[in-house]
Design an enzyme around this catalytic site. Structure first.
Site, PDB file in Angstrom:
ATOM      1  N   PHE A   1       7.703  -2.526   1.177  1.00 42.64           N
ATOM      2  CA  PHE A   1       6.323  -2.192   0.792  1.00 42.64           C
ATOM      3  C   PHE A   1       6.021  -2.612  -0.639  1.00 42.64           C
ATOM      4  O   PHE A   1       4.854  -2.776  -0.993  1.00 42.64           O
ATOM      5  CB  PHE A   1       6.103  -0.664   0.848  1.00 42.64           C
ATOM      6  CG  PHE A   1       6.178  -0.060   2.216  1.00 42.64           C
ATOM      7  CD1 PHE A   1       5.095  -0.128   3.065  1.00 42.64           C
ATOM      8  CD2 PHE A   1       7.319   0.594   2.643  1.00 42.64           C
ATOM      9  CE1 PHE A   1       5.147   0.444   4.325  1.00 42.64           C
ATOM     10  CE2 PHE A   1       7.383   1.167   3.903  1.00 42.64           C
ATOM     11  CZ  PHE A   1       6.295   1.090   4.747  1.00 42.64           C
TER      12      PHE A   1
ATOM     13  N   LYS B   1       0.300 -12.337   0.153  1.00 39.40           N
ATOM     14  CA  LYS B   1       0.648 -11.797   1.477  1.00 39.40           C
ATOM     15  C   LYS B   1       0.933 -12.944   2.450  1.00 39.40           C
ATOM     16  O   LYS B   1       1.889 -12.881   3.241  1.00 39.40           O
ATOM     17  CB  LYS B   1      -0.477 -10.894   2.002  1.00 39.40           C
ATOM     18  CG  LYS B   1      -0.555  -9.573   1.265  1.00 39.40           C
ATOM     19  CD  LYS B   1       0.671  -8.708   1.538  1.00 39.40           C
ATOM     20  CE  LYS B   1       1.011  -7.784   0.417  1.00 39.40           C
ATOM     21  NZ  LYS B   1       2.251  -7.038   0.575  1.00 39.40           N
TER      22      LYS B   1
ATOM     23  N   ASP C   1      13.339  -1.659 -10.150  1.00 38.77           N
ATOM     24  CA  ASP C   1      12.554  -2.777  -9.622  1.00 38.77           C
ATOM     25  C   ASP C   1      13.375  -3.400  -8.477  1.00 38.77           C
ATOM     26  O   ASP C   1      14.565  -3.699  -8.669  1.00 38.77           O
ATOM     27  CB  ASP C   1      12.361  -3.770 -10.777  1.00 38.77           C
ATOM     28  CG  ASP C   1      11.551  -4.998 -10.400  1.00 38.77           C
ATOM     29  OD1 ASP C   1      11.506  -5.373  -9.206  1.00 38.77           O
ATOM     30  OD2 ASP C   1      10.982  -5.604 -11.324  1.00 38.77           O
TER      31      ASP C   1
ATOM     32  N   SER D   1      -1.013  -7.989   5.681  1.00 41.40           N
ATOM     33  CA  SER D   1      -2.371  -7.432   5.617  1.00 41.40           C
ATOM     34  C   SER D   1      -3.325  -8.255   6.460  1.00 41.40           C
ATOM     35  O   SER D   1      -3.157  -9.482   6.603  1.00 41.40           O
ATOM     36  CB  SER D   1      -2.824  -7.467   4.152  1.00 41.40           C
ATOM     37  OG  SER D   1      -4.196  -7.212   4.040  1.00 41.40           O
TER      38      SER D   1
ATOM     39  N   TYR E   1      -3.954 -11.946  -4.595  1.00 40.12           N
ATOM     40  CA  TYR E   1      -3.289 -10.922  -3.771  1.00 40.12           C
ATOM     41  C   TYR E   1      -3.144 -11.415  -2.330  1.00 40.12           C
ATOM     42  O   TYR E   1      -2.053 -11.367  -1.746  1.00 40.12           O
ATOM     43  CB  TYR E   1      -4.072  -9.600  -3.809  1.00 40.12           C
ATOM     44  CG  TYR E   1      -3.567  -8.624  -2.770  1.00 40.12           C
ATOM     45  CD1 TYR E   1      -2.387  -7.919  -2.965  1.00 40.12           C
ATOM     46  CD2 TYR E   1      -4.245  -8.446  -1.554  1.00 40.12           C
ATOM     47  CE1 TYR E   1      -1.892  -7.055  -1.992  1.00 40.12           C
ATOM     48  CE2 TYR E   1      -3.764  -7.588  -0.582  1.00 40.12           C
ATOM     49  CZ  TYR E   1      -2.578  -6.893  -0.803  1.00 40.12           C
ATOM     50  OH  TYR E   1      -2.096  -6.051   0.167  1.00 40.12           O
TER      51      TYR E   1
END
Ligand code: NAD
Ligand code: WQD
Length: 345
Positions: free
Chosen positions: A82, A155, A61, A126, A151
């Site tokens: 990523f 970001k 991790d 994103s 989510y």
């Protein structure tokens, strides 16, 4: 031996694995950190095959920095982050998981990068940070909208974390000769396709939520039909419009981002990564059918909650400053996605 070691957290995942290849081709030494929570150890072997030699790999991790002590024994030139969970729907039902990984583990990783004076950092953001943009194409100065999912929030917050870390590093570094902490935030639009070798691609775990993996599975007969989510949108053919780009083009943008930081150490900048063209869902289906000669069984269904009508990039800033633009066509991306799908059967 090239010692420009680049840590690639999430390097066995879809975009990370293609970036490992692009880094290798550009003369960097990618070092992979991935705990396989959404990938497979086979990918490591395949990457070794494509790159012609085994790759340095840490099965950990990225937030477990003690497990990664050996990674920092040899200096890192840069890091590309990523590693994250990426399912919009799952983030709505399990927000804690998304905060813990996409922000908690990321924060520990970024702290380790600063502690070890890693000079160049690239982050996977994103286009979701823009929400439904008020004008198209969307450029980097468009305001972020309130996130529509946990989510999307992670970001936005991940970008912000790196902005604060950058400011902290600048002030700690003031007047010193230690390496600068440069940050490039990359806002991906819709990556699709696979490496042309069909050795790596997007792993189909469960029912795909994204258009292209679902489409290729329907074309392969693994799904009875693709449901097109809504055909009553205010677009030319009534279906939603997105900016699809080949994952190999996207991978190459990470190399361009590192090279930018080498030219401008300590910089902080943000770039859209898209083709600059919008395509509707029906256009994607027709392109796939023409490019591959294979029919996609499909029907129209209701709109999917949370979908924006249309979003596509202006990628002019990346062209001007990173000297990067997409080179591969939509047809090529769909052909490569199909070759990958067929390799999985
Ligand atoms: P992916 O799930 O295929 O790859 C992510 C990889 O990270 C996986 O291999 C997973 O095992 C690993 N990972 C996750 N958390 C980890 C952790 N804490 N420590 C170590 N490894 C960990 O996803 P992807 O499509 O390649 O996306 C990569 C990044 O790009 C993500 O940050 C995602 O949010 C972002 N992104 C993706 C898209 C897209 O459409 N695929 C679009 C915009 C942004
Ligand atoms: C594309 C189009 C759907 C599936 C998502 C995330 C975003 C980013 C990229 C990470 C839409 C339509 C889809 C299907 C369909 N990821 N569709 N039938 O929603 O643009 O973006 O991935 O950051 O955050 O939200 O991508 O591939 O799911 O959908 O008609 O079975 O295809 O409605 O118009 P999306 P997608």
């Amino acid at each position: 031996m090239n010692r420009k070691r680049i840590a690639v957290t999430g390097g066995l995942g879809y975009i990370g694995s293609h970036t490992v290849v692009a880094l290798h081709e550009a003369g960097y030494t990618p070092v992979i950190v991935d705990d396989l929570r959404n990938s497979n150890a086979d990918v490591l072997e395949r990457l070794g095959g494509i790159c012609g030699a085994p790759l340095e790999y840490y099965a950990a991790d990225c937030g477990d920095v003690q497990a990664l002590a050996a990674l920092f024994d040899t200096p890192l030139h840069g890091a590309i982050h990523f590693a994250a969970d990426k399912s919009v729907g799952e983030s709505v039902s399990s927000p804690e998981k998304y905060f813990a990984n996409n922000l908690g583990a990321m924060a520990r990783w970024v702290e380790a990068l600063r502690l070890h004076r890693v000079a160049h950092v690239v982050f996977s953001s994103s286009c979701t940070v823009y929400g439904e943009p008020s004008s198209l194409p969307v450029d980097e100065s468009a305001p972020m909208q309130d996130a529509t999912s946990p989510y999307g929030y992670t970001k936005q917050a991940g970008e912000q974390l790196l902005r604060y870390a950058h400011a902290a590093a600048q002030s700690a570094n003031h007047g010193s000769s230690s390496p600068a902490f440069g940050v490039v935030l990359l806002r991906y639009f819709n990556p699709i396709g696979a490496h042309p070798s069909a050795q790596i691609g997007e792993l189909p775990l469960g029912t795909p939520a994204n258009l292209v993996p679902y489409l290729t599975q329907a074309a392969a007969g693994l799904r009875s039909e693709l449901v097109v989510f809504g055909n009553d949108y205010p677009t030319a053919d009534g279906t939603c419009v997105r900016d699809y780009l080949h994952v190999c083009d996207l991978a190459e943008a990470h190399v361009a981002a590192l090279q930018h930081l080498e030219r401008k150490p300590g910089d902080l900048d943000v770039f859209n990564l898209g083709s600059g063209d919008g395509h509707s869902v029906l256009e994607v289906i027709r392109s796939f059918e023409t490019a591959t000669g294979t029919t996609v069984p499909h029907r129209f269904g209701p709109r999917r909650a949370g979908d924006v009508v249309a979003v596509y990039a202006t990628a002019d800033k990346a062209a001007k400053i990173l000297n990067w633009r997409t080179k591969r066509s939509l047809d090529q991306a769909l052909e490569d996605a199909w070759r990958w799908q067929k390799s999985l059967k």
